[in-house]
Design a protein around this motif. Structure first.
Motif, PDB file in Angstrom:
ATOM      1  N   THR A   1      39.571  33.387  30.610  1.00  0.00           N
ATOM      2  CA  THR A   1      39.082  34.429  29.716  1.00  0.00           C
ATOM      3  C   THR A   1      38.939  35.737  30.469  1.00  0.00           C
ATOM      4  O   THR A   1      39.343  36.790  29.980  1.00  0.00           O
TER       5      THR A   1
ATOM      6  N   ASP B   1      42.344  37.144  31.062  1.00  0.00           N
ATOM      7  CA  ASP B   1      42.889  37.760  29.848  1.00  0.00           C
ATOM      8  C   ASP B   1      42.293  39.144  29.620  1.00  0.00           C
ATOM      9  O   ASP B   1      43.005  40.083  29.266  1.00  0.00           O
ATOM     10  N   MET B   2      40.976  39.277  29.822  1.00  0.00           N
ATOM     11  CA  MET B   2      40.322  40.574  29.645  1.00  0.00           C
ATOM     12  C   MET B   2      40.834  41.587  30.671  1.00  0.00           C
ATOM     13  O   MET B   2      41.115  42.731  30.335  1.00  0.00           O
ATOM     14  N   ASN B   3      40.956  41.166  31.919  1.00  0.00           N
ATOM     15  CA  ASN B   3      41.457  42.072  32.954  1.00  0.00           C
ATOM     16  C   ASN B   3      42.890  42.483  32.668  1.00  0.00           C
ATOM     17  O   ASN B   3      43.258  43.644  32.838  1.00  0.00           O
ATOM     18  N   SER B   4      43.696  41.554  32.223  1.00  0.00           N
ATOM     19  CA  SER B   4      45.093  41.860  31.912  1.00  0.00           C
ATOM     20  C   SER B   4      45.188  42.860  30.770  1.00  0.00           C
ATOM     21  O   SER B   4      46.001  43.784  30.810  1.00  0.00           O
ATOM     22  N   ALA B   5      44.335  42.707  29.758  1.00  0.00           N
ATOM     23  CA  ALA B   5      44.340  43.638  28.630  1.00  0.00           C
ATOM     24  C   ALA B   5      43.878  45.024  29.072  1.00  0.00           C
ATOM     25  O   ALA B   5      44.432  46.039  28.650  1.00  0.00           O
ATOM     26  N   THR B   6      42.874  45.077  29.938  1.00  0.00           N
ATOM     27  CA  THR B   6      42.337  46.350  30.402  1.00  0.00           C
ATOM     28  C   THR B   6      43.312  47.067  31.315  1.00  0.00           C
ATOM     29  O   THR B   6      43.540  48.267  31.182  1.00  0.00           O
TER      30      THR B   6
ATOM     31  N   GLY C   1      46.590  46.168  31.874  1.00  0.00           N
ATOM     32  CA  GLY C   1      47.975  46.126  31.435  1.00  0.00           C
ATOM     33  C   GLY C   1      48.891  45.320  32.333  1.00  0.00           C
ATOM     34  O   GLY C   1      50.102  45.487  32.301  1.00  0.00           O
TER      35      GLY C   1
ATOM     36  N   LYS D   1      49.119  41.286  34.659  1.00  0.00           N
ATOM     37  CA  LYS D   1      48.522  40.006  35.050  1.00  0.00           C
ATOM     38  C   LYS D   1      48.336  40.008  36.557  1.00  0.00           C
ATOM     39  O   LYS D   1      49.286  40.227  37.306  1.00  0.00           O
TER      40      LYS D   1
ATOM     41  N   ALA E   1      39.395  46.733  36.804  1.00  0.00           N
ATOM     42  CA  ALA E   1      39.139  46.720  35.357  1.00  0.00           C
ATOM     43  C   ALA E   1      37.795  47.360  35.044  1.00  0.00           C
ATOM     44  O   ALA E   1      37.673  48.141  34.100  1.00  0.00           O
TER      45      ALA E   1
ATOM     46  N   ASN F   1      37.052  50.719  32.767  1.00  0.00           N
ATOM     47  CA  ASN F   1      36.109  50.678  31.646  1.00  0.00           C
ATOM     48  C   ASN F   1      35.029  51.738  31.795  1.00  0.00           C
ATOM     49  O   ASN F   1      34.631  52.376  30.812  1.00  0.00           O
TER      50      ASN F   1
END
Length: 75
Positions: free
Chosen positions: A24, A27-32, A34, A36, A55, A59
């Motif tokens: 999880t 996934d959050m770090n990848s979304a933030t 961009g 993996k 990340a 933020n």
């Protein structure tokens, strides 16, 4: 309890959710960010993802920008 013991306890608690918690976070770090980022194994056997500080900094930058603009919807 000393500050270092509190930190160690918090770190241990963060890893208590197992690999599901780590995925999880990944996934959050990848979304933030961009991308993996790789995961590394700590000496105690826990697997953590790199890139979490990056990340967090992105933020914070986004929060500061929204705050300066008065955009409460983005906060």
């Amino acid at each position: 309890m000393s500050a270092s013991q509190n930190t160690q306890s918090a770190v241990a608690g963060a890893g208590a959710s197992g690999s599901a918690g780590n995925s999880t976070l990944a996934d959050m770090n990848s979304a933030t960010l961009g991308a993996k980022f790789p995961e590394i194994a700590l000496p105690d056997g826990k697997v953590v993802q790199t890139g979490t500080v990056g990340a967090m900094l992105l933020n914070i930058r986004a929060y500061n920008k929204a705050h300066a603009a008065g955009d409460t919807a983005q906060l």
